[in-house]
Design a protein around this motif. Sequence first.
Motif, PDB file in Angstrom:
ATOM      1  N   ALA A   1      11.794 -37.494  22.660  1.00 34.44           N
ATOM      2  CA  ALA A   1      12.366 -36.878  23.527  1.00 34.44           C
ATOM      3  C   ALA A   1      13.628 -37.411  24.446  1.00 34.44           C
ATOM      4  CB  ALA A   1      11.332 -36.807  24.727  1.00 34.44           C
ATOM      5  N   ALA A   2      13.307 -38.871  24.666  1.00 34.17           N
ATOM      6  CA  ALA A   2      14.682 -39.547  25.017  1.00 34.17           C
ATOM      7  C   ALA A   2      15.778 -39.709  24.235  1.00 34.17           C
ATOM      8  CB  ALA A   2      14.278 -40.917  25.451  1.00 34.17           C
TER       9      ALA A   2
ATOM     10  N   PRO B   1      12.740 -30.750  12.097  1.00 35.33           N
ATOM     11  CA  PRO B   1      11.235 -31.084  11.819  1.00 35.33           C
ATOM     12  C   PRO B   1      10.808 -30.312  10.575  1.00 35.33           C
ATOM     13  CG  PRO B   1      11.597 -30.498  13.883  1.00 35.33           C
ATOM     14  CD  PRO B   1      13.003 -30.283  13.412  1.00 35.33           C
ATOM     15  N   LEU B   2      11.330 -29.301  10.006  1.00 31.95           N
ATOM     16  CA  LEU B   2      10.906 -28.601   8.835  1.00 31.95           C
ATOM     17  C   LEU B   2      11.539 -29.576   7.538  1.00 31.95           C
ATOM     18  CD1 LEU B   2      11.568 -25.007  10.040  1.00 31.95           C
ATOM     19  CD2 LEU B   2       9.375 -26.053  10.067  1.00 31.95           C
ATOM     20  N   THR B   3      12.574 -29.761   7.626  1.00 23.99           N
ATOM     21  CA  THR B   3      13.279 -30.511   6.603  1.00 23.99           C
ATOM     22  C   THR B   3      12.710 -31.940   6.334  1.00 23.99           C
ATOM     23  OG1 THR B   3      15.082 -31.331   7.765  1.00 23.99           O
ATOM     24  CG2 THR B   3      15.439 -29.275   6.700  1.00 23.99           C
TER      25      THR B   3
ATOM     26  N   ILE C   1       5.612 -36.769  15.802  1.00 18.17           N
ATOM     27  CA  ILE C   1       6.881 -36.799  16.653  1.00 18.17           C
ATOM     28  C   ILE C   1       7.973 -35.859  16.555  1.00 18.17           C
ATOM     29  CG2 ILE C   1       6.519 -39.463  17.001  1.00 18.17           C
ATOM     30  CD1 ILE C   1       8.697 -39.542  14.774  1.00 18.17           C
ATOM     31  N   ALA C   2       7.898 -35.225  15.279  1.00 14.35           N
ATOM     32  CA  ALA C   2       8.831 -34.127  15.163  1.00 14.35           C
ATOM     33  C   ALA C   2       9.028 -33.124  15.818  1.00 14.35           C
ATOM     34  CB  ALA C   2       8.616 -33.556  13.458  1.00 14.35           C
ATOM     35  N   PRO C   3       8.137 -32.451  16.386  1.00 18.86           N
ATOM     36  CA  PRO C   3       8.285 -31.422  17.372  1.00 18.86           C
ATOM     37  C   PRO C   3       8.983 -31.708  18.687  1.00 18.86           C
ATOM     38  CG  PRO C   3       5.968 -31.203  16.614  1.00 18.86           C
ATOM     39  CD  PRO C   3       6.707 -32.502  16.197  1.00 18.86           C
ATOM     40  N   PHE C   4       8.899 -32.759  19.188  1.00 19.43           N
ATOM     41  CA  PHE C   4       9.702 -33.337  20.370  1.00 19.43           C
ATOM     42  C   PHE C   4      11.122 -33.212  20.035  1.00 19.43           C
ATOM     43  CE2 PHE C   4       5.641 -35.061  20.722  1.00 19.43           C
ATOM     44  CZ  PHE C   4       5.234 -34.999  22.170  1.00 19.43           C
ATOM     45  N   ARG C   5      11.657 -33.108  18.800  1.00 21.51           N
ATOM     46  CA  ARG C   5      13.068 -32.734  18.877  1.00 21.51           C
ATOM     47  C   ARG C   5      13.332 -31.550  19.511  1.00 21.51           C
ATOM     48  NH1 ARG C   5      15.516 -35.677  14.842  1.00 21.51           N
ATOM     49  NH2 ARG C   5      14.240 -36.829  13.266  1.00 21.51           N
ATOM     50  N   TYR C   6      12.643 -30.699  19.552  1.00 25.76           N
ATOM     51  CA  TYR C   6      13.067 -29.189  20.143  1.00 25.76           C
ATOM     52  C   TYR C   6      13.255 -29.320  21.525  1.00 25.76           C
ATOM     53  CZ  TYR C   6      10.440 -27.479  15.952  1.00 25.76           C
ATOM     54  OH  TYR C   6      10.335 -27.523  14.688  1.00 25.76           O
TER      55      TYR C   6
ATOM     56  N   GLY D   1       8.153 -24.672  13.270  1.00 22.22           N
ATOM     57  CA  GLY D   1       8.073 -26.196  13.505  1.00 22.22           C
ATOM     58  C   GLY D   1       6.775 -26.335  14.142  1.00 22.22           C
ATOM     59  N   ILE D   2       6.448 -25.901  15.341  1.00 22.90           N
ATOM     60  CA  ILE D   2       5.204 -26.162  16.116  1.00 22.90           C
ATOM     61  C   ILE D   2       3.990 -25.759  15.430  1.00 22.90           C
ATOM     62  CG2 ILE D   2       3.958 -25.325  17.885  1.00 22.90           C
ATOM     63  CD1 ILE D   2       6.429 -25.061  19.541  1.00 22.90           C
ATOM     64  N   PHE D   3       4.197 -24.732  14.374  1.00 19.10           N
ATOM     65  CA  PHE D   3       2.950 -24.533  13.675  1.00 19.10           C
ATOM     66  C   PHE D   3       2.706 -25.596  12.697  1.00 19.10           C
ATOM     67  CE2 PHE D   3       1.307 -22.714   9.521  1.00 19.10           C
ATOM     68  CZ  PHE D   3      -0.091 -22.146  10.118  1.00 19.10           C
TER      69      PHE D   3
END
Length: 289
Positions: free
Chosen positions: A2-3, A95-97, A227-232, A265-267
């Motif tokens: 997130a940071a 996050p998907l890729t 960690i990927a979803p925190f990219r959103y 991505g969240i799914f």
Amino acid sequence: MAACMAAFTFNDAFVKSVSDEMGLYQALFIRGVASTLLMVAMAAVTGGLRFNIPRRDRMMILFRTITEIAAAYFYLTALFNMPIANASAILQALPLTVTLAGAVFLGESVGWKRMLAILVGFAGVMLIVRPGAEGFTVYSIYAVCAVFCVTARDLTARAVSSETPSMTVAIAASFGVWVFSAVGMLGEEWQPVSTGAFLSLMGASVLIIGGYFFATATMRVGEIAFIAPFRYTSLLWALLLGLVVFGEWPDFLTLLGAATVVATGIFTFYRERKLAMEVAEGAEQGAQR
């Protein structure tokens, strides 16, 4: 993470704010000088700069730096020529890729439900890009290219051993982008730098350090699916900065595409966590027997 996203998005806003005064390479050059020197100084103080790097790590760092250069070129070129929220919305496919690349290159398990979600997410990206539609520009494709470059960058970071400090990897990336911009400057005419532009690029220099460091540290030790979803969170910052700073707001289809990418991505995150819990429960039951 997130940071990292906040640092990168505010850096993007600072760099985009000087696009009317100077070219991309000049902006990268000024930012690169300041950020690289600052990181070297920080590493010297904290002991995070090492030159006795394992041979295998040297190749991984070199490849990661090359992907960082490509990502910076494609994304910042897009950012100079399209709304910040639109460019950021395309990046939400990361996050998907990364999940897909983890399955292909790292052997991580991806079931049919998550694979379907990834495909739907890519359809959301197409809603944002809209190739062939009125208003489509090549810079949307540049943003997509940046997605693939960042995916390669993040996966490469996971291959660097713990013997090499994250700050060393980040410095290599910053130095590589600076050298690239210096070469690009040969074809650009140097423009006068106003006080506002200089302050913006100095702000970007500080923020890019946080982005480089947090991105490297996160991808080296964090579980990709977690960690990927925190990219959103970057999309929220991009929407706010686009509206407040640049007076931009995406159209309905762009917002719909971004929402589709985020939802899928969240799914995939939810499915990954659920499967991990099932595996852990199975292992625990097996140990009890």
